[in-house]
Design an enzyme around this catalytic site. Sequence first.
Site, short mmCIF file in Angstrom:
data_model
loop_
_atom_site.label_atom_id
_atom_site.label_comp_id
_atom_site.label_asym_id
_atom_site.label_seq_id
_atom_site.Cartn_x
_atom_site.Cartn_y
_atom_site.Cartn_z
N ASN A 106 -24.65 35.99 35.08
CA ASN A 106 -25.93 35.83 34.38
C ASN A 106 -26.70 34.64 34.97
O ASN A 106 -26.20 33.51 34.97
CB ASN A 106 -25.63 35.62 32.89
CG ASN A 106 -26.90 35.53 32.07
OD1 ASN A 106 -27.87 34.90 32.48
ND2 ASN A 106 -26.90 36.16 30.91
N HIS A 161 -29.72 30.82 33.36
CA HIS A 161 -29.73 29.35 33.29
C HIS A 161 -30.42 28.71 34.49
O HIS A 161 -30.89 27.58 34.41
CB HIS A 161 -28.30 28.81 33.14
CG HIS A 161 -27.74 29.16 31.79
ND1 HIS A 161 -28.18 28.56 30.63
CD2 HIS A 161 -26.80 30.05 31.42
CE1 HIS A 161 -27.53 29.08 29.61
NE2 HIS A 161 -26.69 29.99 30.05
N HIS A 208 -31.43 38.24 30.89
CA HIS A 208 -31.93 38.53 29.55
C HIS A 208 -33.43 38.22 29.49
O HIS A 208 -33.82 37.07 29.59
CB HIS A 208 -31.15 37.65 28.56
CG HIS A 208 -31.45 37.93 27.12
ND1 HIS A 208 -30.72 37.34 26.10
CD2 HIS A 208 -32.36 38.71 26.51
CE1 HIS A 208 -31.20 37.76 24.94
NE2 HIS A 208 -32.19 38.58 25.15
N ARG A 215 -36.09 37.63 27.24
CA ARG A 215 -36.26 37.37 25.80
C ARG A 215 -37.70 37.60 25.38
O ARG A 215 -38.62 37.46 26.18
CB ARG A 215 -35.89 35.92 25.50
CG ARG A 215 -34.41 35.69 25.42
CD ARG A 215 -34.11 34.25 25.02
NE ARG A 215 -32.74 34.13 24.62
CZ ARG A 215 -32.31 34.26 23.37
NH1 ARG A 215 -33.15 34.44 22.38
NH2 ARG A 215 -31.03 34.16 23.09
N ARG A 254 -38.45 32.54 27.26
CA ARG A 254 -38.14 31.10 27.41
C ARG A 254 -37.51 30.75 28.75
O ARG A 254 -37.57 29.65 29.21
CB ARG A 254 -37.25 30.62 26.27
CG ARG A 254 -35.83 31.11 26.34
CD ARG A 254 -34.94 30.34 25.39
NE ARG A 254 -35.14 30.76 24.02
CZ ARG A 254 -34.13 30.79 23.12
NH1 ARG A 254 -32.92 30.40 23.47
NH2 ARG A 254 -34.35 31.18 21.89
N GLU A 285 -30.27 42.40 29.79
CA GLU A 285 -30.04 42.19 28.35
C GLU A 285 -31.39 42.17 27.66
O GLU A 285 -32.33 41.57 28.16
CB GLU A 285 -29.38 40.85 28.10
CG GLU A 285 -27.94 40.77 28.45
CD GLU A 285 -27.40 39.38 28.14
OE1 GLU A 285 -27.93 38.71 27.25
OE2 GLU A 285 -26.46 38.98 28.82
N THR A 334 -27.43 33.93 22.38
CA THR A 334 -27.07 35.06 21.52
C THR A 334 -25.89 34.66 20.63
O THR A 334 -24.87 34.21 21.13
CB THR A 334 -26.68 36.29 22.38
OG1 THR A 334 -27.61 36.38 23.47
CG2 THR A 334 -26.72 37.55 21.58
N GLU A 377 -20.04 45.81 25.10
CA GLU A 377 -19.66 44.50 25.62
C GLU A 377 -19.14 43.73 24.43
O GLU A 377 -19.89 43.42 23.48
CB GLU A 377 -20.85 43.78 26.27
CG GLU A 377 -20.43 42.39 26.76
CD GLU A 377 -21.54 41.64 27.50
OE1 GLU A 377 -22.43 42.28 28.08
OE2 GLU A 377 -21.47 40.40 27.49
N HIS A 382 -19.50 36.17 26.78
CA HIS A 382 -20.05 35.08 25.98
C HIS A 382 -19.05 33.96 25.80
O HIS A 382 -17.96 34.16 25.26
CB HIS A 382 -20.57 35.53 24.60
CG HIS A 382 -21.75 34.71 24.19
ND1 HIS A 382 -21.63 33.45 23.64
CD2 HIS A 382 -23.07 34.93 24.34
CE1 HIS A 382 -22.83 32.95 23.45
NE2 HIS A 382 -23.73 33.82 23.87
N1 PXP Z 1 -23.18 38.61 27.49
C1 PXP Z 1 -24.23 38.60 26.63
C2 PXP Z 1 -24.57 39.85 25.91
C3 PXP Z 1 -25.01 37.43 26.46
O1 PXP Z 1 -26.05 37.44 25.61
C4 PXP Z 1 -24.69 36.29 27.22
C5 PXP Z 1 -25.55 35.07 27.12
O2 PXP Z 1 -26.80 35.30 27.68
C6 PXP Z 1 -23.60 36.35 28.10
C7 PXP Z 1 -22.85 37.52 28.19
C8 PXP Z 1 -23.18 35.19 28.92
O3 PXP Z 1 -22.74 34.17 28.06
P1 PXP Z 1 -22.38 32.75 28.66
O4 PXP Z 1 -23.66 32.18 29.19
O5 PXP Z 1 -21.85 32.01 27.48
O6 PXP Z 1 -21.37 32.96 29.74
#
Ligand code: PXP
Length: 237
Positions: free
Chosen positions: A6, A9, A42, A44, A48, A69, A100, A150, A190
């Site tokens: 992901n 960040h 994602h 949003r 953001r 996402e 999330t 997931e 997550h």
């Molecule tokens: N999976 C989903 C559905 C999420 O919303 C997120 C956070 O954006 C992640 C995975 C990744 O989570 P983390 O950033 O805590 O690794």
Amino acid sequence: MRLGVNVDHIATIREARKTYEPDPVAAAILADLAGANGIVSHLREDRRHIHDTDLRRLRETVKSFLNMEMGATDEMVKIAIKTKPDMVTLVPEKREELTTEGGLDVINQKDHLKDVIFRLKEAGIKVSIFADPDIQQIKECSRIDADYIEIHTGHYANAKTDSELIEELERIKEAAIYGEKLGLGVSAGHGLNYHNVKEIVAIEEIEELNIGHSIIGRASLVGIDKAVKDMLKLMER
Ligand code: PXP
């Protein structure tokens, strides 16, 4: 076991100065070259971090697997159908949350979600649902025709005691076994990091992990290539 990285960040750092760098698309390319199996992002409602242009550029660039996402809103469904990610992961979304906070409550909005899934699948997009490790919720995911679940690993990642940790792990395992039995693809994510991922890797039914914060956090110190490769090593079965 596949790894989806992901890159939101990276956009969060960019947005700290409202500038053009660092670029999440560049991060996606580097993650891909390091061996990641796909990219997760994602979009949003409040934009953001990731913006519409980022998503478009990610789609043009990511040839492995793009997992978008999104909240199950009409606006997002239209964007997804236009963008055509390989997969959409439906997540609950609250403006005030930092990230999330839990799985989607499928039971209480099954008619709406069934319609959203139908529209996305008709456009050739696979659909995953971010779900708590809860048997009833997972049963409903299958009933409304999701392709994947997931499993939300946030409670496992945040467990404060050993007994809580074991309990959460057990719930995740049961949910993964149940999901697979129903014919769903099973991924998880997550809060997973370099210290807590091994126990999740050991659950055979889980085919894929989606990880953001810990990989990008480590990448800020050692670079994306090493951060992704370190995680892939821990995911070897
Ligand atoms: N999976 C989903 C559905 C999420 O919303 C997120 C956070 O954006 C992640 C995975 C990744 O989570 P983390 O950033 O805590 O690794």
